[in-house]
Design an enzyme around this catalytic site. Structure first.
Site, PDB file in Angstrom:
ATOM      1  CG  MET A   1      -2.026  -1.063   1.107  1.00  0.00           C
ATOM      2  SD  MET A   1      -3.548  -0.652   1.983  1.00  0.00           S
ATOM      3  CE  MET A   1      -2.933  -0.348   3.626  1.00  0.00           C
TER       4      MET A   1
ATOM      5  CG  LEU B   1       6.955   1.050  -0.585  1.00  0.00           C
ATOM      6  CD1 LEU B   1       7.576   0.545  -1.876  1.00  0.00           C
ATOM      7  CD2 LEU B   1       5.915   0.061  -0.065  1.00  0.00           C
TER       8      LEU B   1
ATOM      9  CG  HIS C   1       6.889  -2.192   2.477  1.00  0.00           C
ATOM     10  ND1 HIS C   1       6.854  -1.094   3.307  1.00  0.00           N
ATOM     11  CD2 HIS C   1       5.653  -2.740   2.526  1.00  0.00           C
ATOM     12  CE1 HIS C   1       5.649  -0.982   3.826  1.00  0.00           C
ATOM     13  NE2 HIS C   1       4.901  -1.969   3.371  1.00  0.00           N
TER      14      HIS C   1
ATOM     15  CG  ASP D   1       0.170  -6.985   7.928  1.00  0.00           C
ATOM     16  OD1 ASP D   1      -0.499  -6.409   8.800  1.00  0.00           O
ATOM     17  OD2 ASP D   1       0.965  -6.385   7.179  1.00  0.00           O
TER      18      ASP D   1
ATOM     19  CG  MET E   1      11.161  -1.479  10.391  1.00  0.00           C
ATOM     20  SD  MET E   1      12.279  -1.296   8.984  1.00  0.00           S
ATOM     21  CE  MET E   1      13.783  -0.841   9.854  1.00  0.00           C
ATOM     22  CB  SER E   2       4.358  -0.624  11.101  1.00  0.00           C
ATOM     23  OG  SER E   2       3.049  -0.234  10.721  1.00  0.00           O
TER      24      SER E   2
END
Length: 281
Positions: A31, A34, A38, A153, A187-188
């Protein structure tokens, strides 16, 4: 050099050309906004495929009515630079109209029963329906041999794997390991919502997951381990949605049995920011 594509026919032409060359294709759906987590997925994809497509699409159907769809960070130029640096071949940037030609209200939706209803599904009703719907469309657009999803996730990964089996998608699903900050915080993209005061507190989630794992591996009663995790997180200022021990398929374990493989999962709010994390064992 990375190619940015916004037209579906162009994307399909590129992939068809790769196919004619006998190349193996990977998809990394994102989404956007990044970060290193990612980019690690793209690097993993490169090990399993000759060409990598990464999609950036902030999917409206996986956000609830009171969630952060409109304020979700969008950083397209930085995303493109980062993807190019790690060897992504195509950045796929579909519009909402491309993904949902009949509109989001009239679209066909996919639902994976049972595993979608628990944990995140309890607190974010409709979330996995939106995830499965958009991922299935991306699969049909890119036709990858491999698709890579992050293990942060974790429930999403389990849901997608079940969807792939049930719908007979000829796609190998890979899970990429969680990438963490130096203090253990996963990380998010949502970490940037944390205030300066909240940021150090947020690492308590990872410390709690380690304590949960160690307690279970030492023979602790699961309900007691979960209750202690909630107490610990609340004492650190979190509002806890869940802190649970599960089997790797997210089934509930029986106390006194050996859990292998197992997983500890946490979802909790710190201020206005909802964080999720997990630890496999």
């Amino acid at each position: 050099m990375i190619e940015t594509v916004t037209d579906l026919s162009r994307l399909r032409g590129i992939v068809a050309d790769w196919r004619r060359q006998g190349l193996r294709v990977a998809l990394v759906p994102t989404m956007g906004n990044l970060h290193a987590g990612h980019f690690s997925l793209v690097m993993l994809a490169r090990h399993y495929a000759d060409r990598v497509v990464s999609s950036v699409f902030v999917n409206p159907t996986q956000f609830g009515p009171h969630e952060d769809f409109r304020r979700y960070p969008r950083t397209p130029e930085a995303d493109m630079r980062g993807l190019e640096h790690v060897g992504c071949d195509v950045l796929w940037l579909p519009s909402v109209e491309t993904m949902y030609p009949l509109g989001t209200e009239r679209t066909v939706r996919l639902f994976v029963p049972c595993v979608s209803d628990v944990l995140e599904g309890t607190f974010r009703p409709g979330h996995f329906e939106g995830v499965c719907t958009v991922v299935a469309r991306l699969f049909n657009q890119v036709l990858p041999d491999v698709a890579v999803f992050g293990k942060k996730d974790y429930q999403q990964l389990v849901v997608i794997r079940q969807m792939v089996v049930d719908l007979a998608f000829p796609i190998e699903i890979l899970g990429g390991c969680i990438v963490r900050e130096s203090d253990g915080l996963a990380m998010s993209s949502r970490n940037q919502y944390l205030s300066m005061q909240e940021r150090p507190q947020a690492a308590e989630i990872h410390r709690t997951l380690i304590a949960m794992r160690d307690a279970v591996m030492s023979g602790g009663v699961h309900a007691d381990v979960e209750a202690e995790a909630v107490r610990r997180l609340e004492a650190a200022g979190f509002q806890v949605d869940y802190a649970v021990i599960r089997l790797s398929d997210l089934g509930e374990p029986i106390d006194g049995t050996v859990i292998s493989p197992g997983i500890a999962l946490v979802a909790a709010r710190l201020g206005n920011t909802r964080l999720i994390d997990n630890l496999e064992f």
